[in-house]
Design a protein around this motif. Structure first.
Motif, PDB file in Angstrom:
ATOM      1  N   PRO A   1      48.361 -71.455  76.543  1.00  0.00           N
ATOM      2  CA  PRO A   1      48.246 -71.205  75.100  1.00  0.00           C
ATOM      3  C   PRO A   1      49.272 -72.020  74.324  1.00  0.00           C
ATOM      4  CG  PRO A   1      48.246 -69.149  76.350  1.00  0.00           C
ATOM      5  CD  PRO A   1      48.574 -70.246  77.321  1.00  0.00           C
ATOM      6  N   ARG A   2      48.912 -72.395  73.124  1.00  0.00           N
ATOM      7  CA  ARG A   2      49.786 -73.256  72.323  1.00  0.00           C
ATOM      8  C   ARG A   2      50.613 -72.461  71.309  1.00  0.00           C
ATOM      9  NH1 ARG A   2      48.760 -78.363  73.609  1.00  0.00           N
ATOM     10  NH2 ARG A   2      46.724 -78.914  74.412  1.00  0.00           N
ATOM     11  N   ALA A   3      50.571 -71.143  71.357  1.00  0.00           N
ATOM     12  CA  ALA A   3      51.354 -70.346  70.423  1.00  0.00           C
ATOM     13  C   ALA A   3      52.804 -70.287  70.863  1.00  0.00           C
ATOM     14  CB  ALA A   3      50.780 -68.940  70.333  1.00  0.00           C
ATOM     15  N   ALA A   4      53.711 -70.339  69.909  1.00  0.00           N
ATOM     16  CA  ALA A   4      55.130 -70.259  70.227  1.00  0.00           C
ATOM     17  C   ALA A   4      55.581 -68.796  70.221  1.00  0.00           C
ATOM     18  CB  ALA A   4      55.938 -71.051  69.197  1.00  0.00           C
ATOM     19  N   ARG A   5      56.548 -68.477  71.086  1.00  0.00           N
ATOM     20  CA  ARG A   5      57.087 -67.126  71.142  1.00  0.00           C
ATOM     21  C   ARG A   5      58.127 -66.945  70.051  1.00  0.00           C
ATOM     22  NH1 ARG A   5      61.827 -66.164  73.635  1.00  0.00           N
ATOM     23  NH2 ARG A   5      61.087 -64.352  74.788  1.00  0.00           N
ATOM     24  N   ALA A   6      58.339 -65.710  69.659  1.00  0.00           N
ATOM     25  CA  ALA A   6      59.385 -65.418  68.686  1.00  0.00           C
ATOM     26  C   ALA A   6      60.741 -65.477  69.370  1.00  0.00           C
ATOM     27  CB  ALA A   6      59.156 -64.039  68.084  1.00  0.00           C
ATOM     28  N   ALA A   7      61.730 -66.012  68.672  1.00  0.00           N
ATOM     29  CA  ALA A   7      63.073 -66.160  69.252  1.00  0.00           C
ATOM     30  C   ALA A   7      63.741 -64.804  69.424  1.00  0.00           C
ATOM     31  CB  ALA A   7      63.921 -67.053  68.356  1.00  0.00           C
TER      32      ALA A   7
ATOM     33  N   MET B   1      55.919 -71.690  74.747  1.00  0.00           N
ATOM     34  CA  MET B   1      55.702 -70.441  75.466  1.00  0.00           C
ATOM     35  C   MET B   1      57.004 -69.796  75.909  1.00  0.00           C
ATOM     36  SD  MET B   1      52.488 -70.890  78.006  1.00  0.00           S
ATOM     37  CE  MET B   1      52.691 -69.160  78.437  1.00  0.00           C
ATOM     38  N   LEU B   2      58.053 -70.605  76.080  1.00  0.00           N
ATOM     39  CA  LEU B   2      59.276 -70.124  76.717  1.00  0.00           C
ATOM     40  C   LEU B   2      60.498 -70.191  75.814  1.00  0.00           C
ATOM     41  CD1 LEU B   2      59.995 -69.136  79.622  1.00  0.00           C
ATOM     42  CD2 LEU B   2      60.651 -71.490  80.133  1.00  0.00           C
ATOM     43  N   ALA B   3      60.527 -71.177  74.929  1.00  0.00           N
ATOM     44  CA  ALA B   3      61.764 -71.508  74.220  1.00  0.00           C
ATOM     45  C   ALA B   3      62.014 -70.601  73.017  1.00  0.00           C
ATOM     46  CB  ALA B   3      61.729 -72.961  73.772  1.00  0.00           C
ATOM     47  N   ASP B   4      63.285 -70.284  72.802  1.00  0.00           N
ATOM     48  CA  ASP B   4      63.725 -69.659  71.555  1.00  0.00           C
ATOM     49  C   ASP B   4      63.961 -70.740  70.502  1.00  0.00           C
ATOM     50  OD1 ASP B   4      64.132 -66.803  72.504  1.00  0.00           O
ATOM     51  OD2 ASP B   4      65.402 -67.898  73.908  1.00  0.00           O
ATOM     52  N   ARG B   5      64.617 -71.824  70.940  1.00  0.00           N
ATOM     53  CA  ARG B   5      64.867 -72.947  70.042  1.00  0.00           C
ATOM     54  C   ARG B   5      64.444 -74.246  70.712  1.00  0.00           C
ATOM     55  NH1 ARG B   5      69.753 -74.483  69.092  1.00  0.00           N
ATOM     56  NH2 ARG B   5      70.705 -73.339  70.813  1.00  0.00           N
ATOM     57  N   MET B   6      64.196 -75.264  69.900  1.00  0.00           N
ATOM     58  CA  MET B   6      63.864 -76.595  70.399  1.00  0.00           C
ATOM     59  C   MET B   6      64.770 -77.630  69.750  1.00  0.00           C
ATOM     60  SD  MET B   6      59.735 -76.904  70.442  1.00  0.00           S
ATOM     61  CE  MET B   6      58.675 -75.672  71.170  1.00  0.00           C
ATOM     62  N   ALA B   7      65.093 -78.662  70.528  1.00  0.00           N
ATOM     63  CA  ALA B   7      65.751 -79.858  70.001  1.00  0.00           C
ATOM     64  C   ALA B   7      64.848 -81.036  70.352  1.00  0.00           C
ATOM     65  CB  ALA B   7      67.139 -80.039  70.605  1.00  0.00           C
ATOM     66  N   VAL B   8      64.397 -81.760  69.349  1.00  0.00           N
ATOM     67  CA  VAL B   8      63.494 -82.891  69.546  1.00  0.00           C
ATOM     68  C   VAL B   8      64.306 -84.174  69.563  1.00  0.00           C
ATOM     69  CG1 VAL B   8      61.477 -84.121  68.659  1.00  0.00           C
ATOM     70  CG2 VAL B   8      61.630 -81.643  68.380  1.00  0.00           C
TER      71      VAL B   8
ATOM     72  N   VAL C   1      66.519 -85.496  66.451  1.00  0.00           N
ATOM     73  CA  VAL C   1      65.964 -85.744  65.120  1.00  0.00           C
ATOM     74  C   VAL C   1      65.569 -84.449  64.423  1.00  0.00           C
ATOM     75  CG1 VAL C   1      65.173 -88.064  65.689  1.00  0.00           C
ATOM     76  CG2 VAL C   1      63.633 -86.124  66.046  1.00  0.00           C
ATOM     77  N   GLU C   2      65.391 -83.372  65.208  1.00  0.00           N
ATOM     78  CA  GLU C   2      65.069 -82.081  64.602  1.00  0.00           C
ATOM     79  C   GLU C   2      65.431 -80.980  65.585  1.00  0.00           C
ATOM     80  OE1 GLU C   2      61.512 -79.759  62.180  1.00  0.00           O
ATOM     81  OE2 GLU C   2      61.120 -81.731  63.041  1.00  0.00           O
ATOM     82  N   GLU C   3      65.972 -79.898  65.067  1.00  0.00           N
ATOM     83  CA  GLU C   3      66.336 -78.759  65.904  1.00  0.00           C
ATOM     84  C   GLU C   3      66.106 -77.481  65.112  1.00  0.00           C
ATOM     85  OE1 GLU C   3      70.163 -77.046  68.478  1.00  0.00           O
ATOM     86  OE2 GLU C   3      70.363 -78.842  67.235  1.00  0.00           O
ATOM     87  N   GLY C   4      65.653 -76.436  65.801  1.00  0.00           N
ATOM     88  CA  GLY C   4      65.432 -75.176  65.114  1.00  0.00           C
ATOM     89  C   GLY C   4      64.641 -74.210  65.960  1.00  0.00           C
ATOM     90  N   PRO C   5      64.250 -73.054  65.402  1.00  0.00           N
ATOM     91  CA  PRO C   5      63.451 -72.082  66.143  1.00  0.00           C
ATOM     92  C   PRO C   5      62.136 -72.701  66.614  1.00  0.00           C
ATOM     93  CG  PRO C   5      64.309 -71.124  64.109  1.00  0.00           C
ATOM     94  CD  PRO C   5      64.592 -72.587  64.047  1.00  0.00           C
ATOM     95  N   ALA C   6      61.765 -72.391  67.853  1.00  0.00           N
ATOM     96  CA  ALA C   6      60.548 -72.984  68.426  1.00  0.00           C
ATOM     97  C   ALA C   6      59.325 -72.690  67.566  1.00  0.00           C
ATOM     98  CB  ALA C   6      60.345 -72.454  69.844  1.00  0.00           C
ATOM     99  N   GLN C   7      59.241 -71.462  67.092  1.00  0.00           N
ATOM    100  CA  GLN C   7      58.076 -71.072  66.296  1.00  0.00           C
ATOM    101  C   GLN C   7      57.951 -71.940  65.045  1.00  0.00           C
ATOM    102  OE1 GLN C   7      58.023 -66.931  64.818  1.00  0.00           O
ATOM    103  NE2 GLN C   7      56.172 -66.685  66.059  1.00  0.00           N
TER     104      GLN C   7
END
Length: 496
Positions: free
Chosen positions: A228-234, A450-457, A464-470
């Motif tokens: 699934p492509r939905a992001a989890r809540a942090a 599916m797994l991350a609370d936050r992402m860093a791209v 270049v971008e960082e923040g909540p996965a959702q």
């Protein structure tokens, strides 16, 4: 059609376990034949049979015939096929020189092969050592080697493993260009988007047998349910567990040091999952290796619970080694082929926690079974396990150190969607039950979500971008993040 390879009634058995059972296959010039199926289905063993290669101790029945030239192989982890001590240019010129001719002819052959393999900035690639290339660049170099050797059949084993969606599009173009030259492609893959775009014929394997074959539109693909492509809540964020400050990493080349990371600052909290996302060559693996002490050529600081960590793995104490564990993308290469997998998993507890042999072995059995790997299977050497099974074993080995931080480098990218989903669920359960912090390196924004609370791209060595996965998945701010998501959203077009 011109038949260039033929497999009839292939049966491969290792230690009483049937890996391939009665497989028949025809490969034609200029066509792409895709072998698909879940991890452990036998597709890699079938593909390697075209090269006349089988696992050690295998009993083989049936016939494999090839006509009209060499069979080339592009492995799932291409670094293993490159000489780490020689620059790419020297490797390729040596291969081209075997056909004779002067320097001009040799240079022309290399240039033509590089062009066909669609290597961007070939002059820069030729000057580098293999370890200074991204996985996508290494793969193209291995393909160039096969083309220079005159291969008429190319076996491409999971060629999009570990590649972001933009790089995948380049892989598709590269293999399609090779097929247009009349070279047969045998594509081993779980990536159905790539299969849809490339394949003329699809052969579905399960448990060593061919269960269906035909065009991509004519066969059921129920084994390959997408994640699934939905992001989890942090989750609520706790104190910082691992942090990088002002981290600038370098690779050494013939023309001096080249920056691959520039002034990186990232952190992961206690019990949090941080996903490092980016395309091939963006620097995300180098960042993970710096955090783990596997890449020491950097400036800046890495802190564990507020205390600086030594740059090099060799300088870290046993407690520091146990605290930050790294799970490699190429699970097979991380195991000793001569020793049973179970022994190697158990040794982690002995070496890093001081456990005695019986206790370590018992803990290894329990952890492996929790991860879905039967202890009897783990008694085998690595060659007797599938890629998915070895990845579970590699994860178990890291967990036996009882780490505070687990760094997972593309550990699901070489797995079929069902196995990938199972591994993600295991990691999610671990985080719910413990305060384990997770750094999850991936090219796949959907899997990270599916797994991350936050992402860093990452792009070109910078965050270049960082923040909540959702938020990043639903409302990306940076153009590069939007490009990654846009490429994911584009449906694959079946090959006409």
């Amino acid at each position: 059609m011109s038949l260039v390879a033929h497999v009839q009634g292939l049966r491969v058995e290792i230690g009483g376990r049937v890996i391939v059972d009665g497989v028949s296959l025809e490969v034609n010039a200029g066509k792409v034949t895709a072998l698909i199926g879940p991890s452990g289905s036998g597709k890699t063993t079938t593909g390697l049979a075209l090269l006349g290669e089988y696992p050690p101790g295998a009993r083989v029945e049936g016939t494999v015939r090839t006509t009209g030239g060499l069979v080339g192989y592009v492995p799932q982890h291409p670094a293993a096929a490159l000489n780490p001590a020689r620059r790419v240019g020297a490797l390729l010129r040596d291969i081209a020189a075997r056909q004779g001719g002067g320097r001009g002819e040799i240079r022309q052959r290399v240039e033509q092969a590089l062009h066909l393999a669609q290597i961007p900035d070939p002059a820069a690639v030729l000057r580098r050592f293999p370890h200074q290339l991204s996985g996508g660049q290494q793969q193209r170099v291995v393909l160039t080697q096969a083309l220079l050797q005159g291969a008429r059949v190319i076996v491409a084993d999971e060629p999009t493993t570990g590649q972001d969606v933009l790089t995948k599009q380049g892989v598709v173009a590269e293999l399609a260009a090779v097929a247009r030259q009349g070279i047969a492609i045998v594509l081993l893959s779980h990536d159905l988007d790539v299969v849809r775009e490339l394949a003329d014929e699809v052969v579905v394997m399960r448990e060593g047998r061919v269960v269906d074959r035909g065009s991509i539109s004519s066969i059921p693909l129920d084994f390959a349910q997408e994640v699934p492509r939905a992001a989890r809540a942090a989750r609520p964020q706790g104190p910082v567990r691992l942090e990088a400050k002002g981290l600038t990493a370098k690779h050494r080349t013939a023309r001096g040091a080249v920056d691959v990371l520039s002034r990186i600052g990232v952190s992961v909290a206690v019990g949090e999952c941080l996903a490092l996302v980016g395309r091939s060559g963006s620097g995300k693996t180098t960042l993970g290796r710096c955090l783990a002490g596997l890449h020491s050529a950097y400036d800046g600081t890495v802190l564990l619970d507020g205390s600086p960590l030594p740059r090099s793995l060799r300088s870290r104490s046993r407690d520091q080694l146990a605290a930050v564990q790294y799970v490699f993308q190429d699970a097979k290469a991380s195991f000793d082929e001569r020793r049973p997998v179970l022994d190697q998993v158990a040794r982690s507890a002995v070496r890093l926690r001081g456990a005695d042999g019986p206790d370590a072995r018992g803990a290894a059995v329990r952890t492996l079974e929790e991860l879905g790997l039967n202890a009897c299977l783990a008694e085998r050497r690595p060659g007797g396990l599938s890629g998915g099974e070895l990845q579970r074993a590699a994860l178990a080995r890291a967990l036996l150190a009882e780490p505070r931080v687990l760094i997972c480098d593309e550990i699901t990218s070489g797995l079929d969607p069902v196995t990938r989903h199972a591994i993600l669920e295991v990691l999610a359960r671990l985080r719910e039950r413990t305060d384990l912090s997770l750094v999850f390196i991936t090219h796949d924004l959907a899997t990270a979500g599916m797994l991350a609370d936050r992402m860093a791209v990452l792009d070109a060595g910078r965050v270049v971008e960082e923040g909540p996965a959702q938020r990043l998945i639903t409302e990306p701010w940076h153009a590069f993040t939007r490009a990654l998501l846009g490429a994911v959203a584009q449906p694959a077009r079946p090959r006409q």
